[in-house]
Design a protein around this motif. Structure first.
Motif, PDB file in Angstrom:
ATOM      1  N   ILE A  13       0.867  -1.170   0.000  1.00 54.56           N
ATOM      2  CA  ILE A  13       0.000   0.000   0.000  1.00 54.56           C
ATOM      3  C   ILE A  13       0.906   1.222   0.000  1.00 54.56           C
ATOM      4  O   ILE A  13       1.799   1.330   0.847  1.00 54.56           O
ATOM      5  N   LYS A  14       0.687   2.126  -0.951  1.00 57.80           N
ATOM      6  CA  LYS A  14       1.435   3.376  -0.961  1.00 57.80           C
ATOM      7  C   LYS A  14       0.530   4.434  -0.347  1.00 57.80           C
ATOM      8  O   LYS A  14      -0.536   4.750  -0.879  1.00 57.80           O
ATOM      9  N   LEU A  15       0.965   4.983   0.778  1.00 59.35           N
ATOM     10  CA  LEU A  15       0.190   5.992   1.485  1.00 59.35           C
ATOM     11  C   LEU A  15       0.316   7.345   0.790  1.00 59.35           C
ATOM     12  O   LEU A  15       1.256   7.566   0.014  1.00 59.35           O
ATOM     13  N   PRO A  16      -0.599   8.268   1.060  1.00 58.69           N
ATOM     14  CA  PRO A  16      -0.540   9.593   0.425  1.00 58.69           C
ATOM     15  C   PRO A  16       0.778  10.334   0.678  1.00 58.69           C
ATOM     16  O   PRO A  16       1.191  11.140  -0.144  1.00 58.69           O
ATOM     17  N   ASN A  17       1.452  10.026   1.788  1.00 60.14           N
ATOM     18  CA  ASN A  17       2.733  10.681   2.076  1.00 60.14           C
ATOM     19  C   ASN A  17       3.899  10.004   1.349  1.00 60.14           C
ATOM     20  O   ASN A  17       5.058  10.373   1.546  1.00 60.14           O
ATOM     21  N   GLY A  18       3.608   8.998   0.513  1.00 58.31           N
ATOM     22  CA  GLY A  18       4.641   8.322  -0.269  1.00 58.31           C
ATOM     23  C   GLY A  18       5.243   7.100   0.412  1.00 58.31           C
ATOM     24  O   GLY A  18       5.996   6.358  -0.205  1.00 58.31           O
ATOM     25  N   LYS A  19       4.938   6.892   1.677  1.00 60.59           N
ATOM     26  CA  LYS A  19       5.485   5.735   2.396  1.00 60.59           C
ATOM     27  C   LYS A  19       4.756   4.462   1.985  1.00 60.59           C
ATOM     28  O   LYS A  19       3.588   4.497   1.622  1.00 60.59           O
ATOM     29  N   VAL A  20       5.476   3.360   2.051  1.00 58.62           N
ATOM     30  CA  VAL A  20       4.934   2.063   1.646  1.00 58.62           C
ATOM     31  C   VAL A  20       4.697   1.207   2.888  1.00 58.62           C
ATOM     32  O   VAL A  20       5.541   1.157   3.786  1.00 58.62           O
ATOM     33  N   ARG A  21       3.566   0.537   2.920  1.00 54.46           N
ATOM     34  CA  ARG A  21       3.238  -0.389   4.009  1.00 54.46           C
ATOM     35  C   ARG A  21       2.735  -1.685   3.407  1.00 54.46           C
ATOM     36  O   ARG A  21       2.168  -1.718   2.319  1.00 54.46           O
ATOM     37  N   ILE A  22       2.936  -2.767   4.169  1.00 56.73           N
ATOM     38  CA  ILE A  22       2.435  -4.082   3.778  1.00 56.73           C
ATOM     39  C   ILE A  22       1.586  -4.595   4.931  1.00 56.73           C
ATOM     40  O   ILE A  22       2.018  -4.593   6.086  1.00 56.73           O
ATOM     41  N   LYS A  23       0.362  -5.020   4.597  1.00 58.79           N
ATOM     42  CA  LYS A  23      -0.508  -5.570   5.635  1.00 58.79           C
ATOM     43  C   LYS A  23       0.091  -6.881   6.135  1.00 58.79           C
ATOM     44  O   LYS A  23       0.603  -7.685   5.357  1.00 58.79           O
ATOM     45  N   ARG A  24      -0.017  -7.092   7.429  1.00 53.82           N
ATOM     46  CA  ARG A  24       0.444  -8.343   8.047  1.00 53.82           C
ATOM     47  C   ARG A  24      -0.224  -9.537   7.362  1.00 53.82           C
ATOM     48  O   ARG A  24       0.435 -10.514   7.031  1.00 53.82           O
ATOM     49  N   SER A  25      -1.519  -9.452   7.113  1.00 54.23           N
ATOM     50  CA  SER A  25      -2.239 -10.571   6.489  1.00 54.23           C
ATOM     51  C   SER A  25      -1.720 -10.841   5.079  1.00 54.23           C
ATOM     52  O   SER A  25      -1.638 -11.996   4.662  1.00 54.23           O
ATOM     53  N   GLU A  26      -1.346  -9.793   4.347  1.00 56.24           N
ATOM     54  CA  GLU A  26      -0.819  -9.972   2.990  1.00 56.24           C
ATOM     55  C   GLU A  26       0.561 -10.628   3.029  1.00 56.24           C
ATOM     56  O   GLU A  26       0.856 -11.516   2.231  1.00 56.24           O
ATOM     57  N   LEU A  27       1.413 -10.223   3.972  1.00 59.58           N
ATOM     58  CA  LEU A  27       2.730 -10.845   4.112  1.00 59.58           C
ATOM     59  C   LEU A  27       2.566 -12.325   4.453  1.00 59.58           C
ATOM     60  O   LEU A  27       3.220 -13.183   3.855  1.00 59.58           O
ATOM     61  N   ASN A  28       1.660 -12.640   5.365  1.00 55.23           N
ATOM     62  CA  ASN A  28       1.425 -14.036   5.746  1.00 55.23           C
ATOM     63  C   ASN A  28       0.893 -14.854   4.562  1.00 55.23           C
ATOM     64  O   ASN A  28       1.315 -15.988   4.345  1.00 55.23           O
ATOM     65  N   ARG A  29      -0.025 -14.256   3.779  1.00 54.75           N
ATOM     66  CA  ARG A  29      -0.574 -14.936   2.607  1.00 54.75           C
ATOM     67  C   ARG A  29       0.518 -15.192   1.581  1.00 54.75           C
ATOM     68  O   ARG A  29       0.651 -16.282   1.044  1.00 54.75           O
ATOM     69  N   TRP A  30       1.358 -14.180   1.338  1.00 50.46           N
ATOM     70  CA  TRP A  30       2.445 -14.282   0.370  1.00 50.46           C
ATOM     71  C   TRP A  30       3.453 -15.360   0.798  1.00 50.46           C
ATOM     72  O   TRP A  30       3.885 -16.173  -0.010  1.00 50.46           O
ATOM     73  N   LEU A  31       3.800 -15.376   2.079  1.00 45.07           N
ATOM     74  CA  LEU A  31       4.733 -16.398   2.588  1.00 45.07           C
ATOM     75  C   LEU A  31       4.131 -17.794   2.464  1.00 45.07           C
ATOM     76  O   LEU A  31       4.824 -18.744   2.092  1.00 45.07           O
ATOM     77  N   ALA A  32       2.844 -17.938   2.756  1.00 47.76           N
ATOM     78  CA  ALA A  32       2.181 -19.245   2.642  1.00 47.76           C
ATOM     79  C   ALA A  32       2.197 -19.724   1.191  1.00 47.76           C
ATOM     80  O   ALA A  32       2.410 -20.927   0.933  1.00 47.76           O
ATOM     81  N   ALA A  33       2.019 -18.821   0.252  1.00 50.15           N
ATOM     82  CA  ALA A  33       2.058 -19.192  -1.167  1.00 50.15           C
ATOM     83  C   ALA A  33       3.460 -19.650  -1.570  1.00 50.15           C
ATOM     84  O   ALA A  33       3.620 -20.532  -2.390  1.00 50.15           O
ATOM     85  N   ARG A  34       4.479 -19.060  -0.972  1.00 48.39           N
ATOM     86  CA  ARG A  34       5.866 -19.475  -1.251  1.00 48.39           C
ATOM     87  C   ARG A  34       6.109 -20.889  -0.701  1.00 48.39           C
ATOM     88  O   ARG A  34       6.795 -21.677  -1.310  1.00 48.39           O
TER      89      ARG A  34
END
Length: 64
Positions: free
Chosen positions: A39-60
């Motif tokens: 997620i790119k926030l309006p201030n330009g910073k990037v964040r990743i949801k915990r659930s998305e990281l967990n989903r991505w790792l599970a797919a790996r």
């Protein structure tokens, strides 16, 4: 009862969890759309949801 919010992780927090992955490798994965969705926030910073990281790792795991 309020639904708990999904934790938003910074890039350094994600890299800490991924251990031996460099910042440049992580950004390359993002560029190639091979990393976890971010997620790119309006201030330009990037964040990743915990659930998305967990989903991505599970797919790996499934692909290993």
């Amino acid at each position: 009862m309020a639904k708990p919010r999904d934790e938003l992780l910074t890039i350094p927090e994600v890299l800490e969890e991924l251990h031996d992955v460099s910042r440049s490798t992580f950004y390359r994965w993002r560029q190639l759309k091979k990393g976890p969705k971010s997620i790119k926030l309006p201030n330009g910073k990037v964040r990743i949801k915990r659930s998305e990281l967990n989903r991505w790792l599970a797919a790996r795991e499934d692909a290993a």
